[in-house]
Design a protein around this motif. Structure first.
Motif, PDB file in Angstrom:
ATOM      1  N   ARG A 199     -23.631 -41.807  10.995  1.00 60.84           N
ATOM      2  CA  ARG A 199     -24.508 -42.966  10.777  1.00 60.84           C
ATOM      3  C   ARG A 199     -23.992 -43.831   9.631  1.00 60.84           C
ATOM      4  NH1 ARG A 199     -30.613 -41.739   9.980  1.00 60.84           N
ATOM      5  NH2 ARG A 199     -30.691 -44.020  10.166  1.00 60.84           N
ATOM      6  N   VAL A 200     -23.624 -43.192   8.540  1.00 65.92           N
ATOM      7  CA  VAL A 200     -23.138 -43.937   7.377  1.00 65.92           C
ATOM      8  C   VAL A 200     -21.817 -44.627   7.679  1.00 65.92           C
ATOM      9  CG1 VAL A 200     -22.197 -43.654   5.056  1.00 65.92           C
ATOM     10  CG2 VAL A 200     -24.365 -42.560   5.667  1.00 65.92           C
ATOM     11  N   PHE A 248     -30.932 -46.275   4.224  1.00 69.77           N
ATOM     12  CA  PHE A 248     -30.667 -44.854   4.416  1.00 69.77           C
ATOM     13  C   PHE A 248     -31.325 -44.049   3.289  1.00 69.77           C
ATOM     14  CE2 PHE A 248     -26.460 -45.901   6.720  1.00 69.77           C
ATOM     15  CZ  PHE A 248     -27.095 -45.869   7.956  1.00 69.77           C
TER      16      PHE A 248
END
Length: 341
Positions: A199-200, A248
């Motif tokens: 995701r990052v 996040f």
């Protein structure tokens, strides 16, 4: 009669205002087009680019019409190879980079980089491979503060000044650019990622080619704390954009905005050595050594690890990919890393 006088007075004021804007407009055009006069001279001397019909180079203007096919053909003649096909219309920065990477003979390298990133699950933009190669070869360059109005977004039309820079750098490679890229990226291998790392890093690679902006942390002008004059990021601003402004949850533990503060807000026992770097770790560089206190003089740069051997960061080529352990120069300046995930 009084109405006519009033109208004439208004017109006179408007004319004076327009005239006062002309010097500023001319100065801006000169700045946009004249920042690399030496490179413009070099490409004219090489016969790759030419002055326009009014006998001026006009670096501020977009490359248009027949200019790009002619320039690529002239550059190809310098290399002794066939020219690549190019559209006879204006092109964006990313399209220009793709064509020049192809003319240098490095399309296969860019395709391999693209495939590796896709296979690793990073969902890279279609321009990722060619931008990684183009920026590794130095075809783009940062415009230092306070001249960041010169920066182009990846989707902006390439200007004649920027094209001149790229051709001037490519000419210096003497046909060796493709081999340099091939040597560097033959070892571009990415690991399997956890869901969090994926995701990052998907967000990080989506920003490939965004400009380096001193103090920048957001994608567009007028955004962020205080409002940026141009979208883009400095090194720690890129980390801030990926981990903090994205929302996040992992970013909550990052409190400092600069590289030094982000490096220094963890306990010394939590510092990570180069051989133990994991994907999505923050990697810090400078004269500071592993055991020393983090200060602004000791920690001067940071990036995000894609693997133990590669990182993505914002620096002199905008957002781009660089070797980590594989580059002795960079490895020597590595201070420590920080695990956020």
């Amino acid at each position: 009669m009084s109405l006519r006088i009033s109208l004439l007075a208004v017109l006179a004021v408007l004319a004076a205002a327009a005239a006062s804007l002309l010097p500023a407009t001319a100065a801006r055009a000169s700045s946009l087009g004249g920042w690399n006069l030496g490179e413009q001279h070099a490409v004219r001397q090489a016969g790759v680019m030419h002055d326009l019909d009014d006998q001026a180079f006009h670096g501020e203007r977009p490359v248009s019409g027949h200019e790009l096919p002619e320039a690529l053909a002239a550059f190809a003649a310098q290399l002794g190879v066939a020219p690549v096909a190019a559209p006879s219309s204006g092109v964006s920065v990313t399209t220009f980079d793709r064509l020049l990477v192809a003319q240098l003979g490095a399309t296969d390298v860019a395709a391999a980089v693209q495939h590796e990133a896709w296979s690793a699950g990073l969902q890279p933009p279609a321009t990722f491979g060619t931008e990684v190669v183009a920026r590794y070869l130095g075809l783009r360059d940062n415009h230092p503060f306070p001249h960041e109005e010169l920066e182009l977004f990846p989707t902006d039309a390439i200007t004649r000044a920027e094209a001149a820079h790229s051709f001037a750098v490519a000419l210096k490679w003497q046909g060796g650019g493709a081999q340099a890229a091939r040597d560097a990226f033959s070892r571009f291998v990415l690991p399997s990622y956890t869901a969090a790392q994926e995701r990052v890093l998907r967000l990080a690679v989506s920003k490939i080619g965004m400009p380096y902006i001193w103090g920048g942390e957001t994608d567009g002008a007028g955004m962020g704390f205080g409002g940026q004059e141009h979208g883009g990021y400095d090194c720690s601003g890129f980390v801030w954009r990926v981990f903090k402004l994205s929302g996040f949850s992992w970013g909550r533990q990052i409190r400092g905005r600069t590289a030094a503060s982000q490096a220094g807000e963890i306990a010394r026992g939590a510092r990570i050595r180069l051989d133990d770097v994991h994907p999505a770790d923050l990697v810090f560089f400078g004269p500071g050594r592993f055991w020393q206190k983090a200060t602004e003089r000791r920690i001067v740069h940071e990036g995000i690890a894609l693997s133990p051997d590669w990182m993505i960061h914002s620096s002199d080529q905008g957002v781009y990919v660089s070797p980590l352990r594989l580059d002795p120069w960079r490895a020597k300046r590595f201070s420590w890393a920080r695990r956020v995930l």
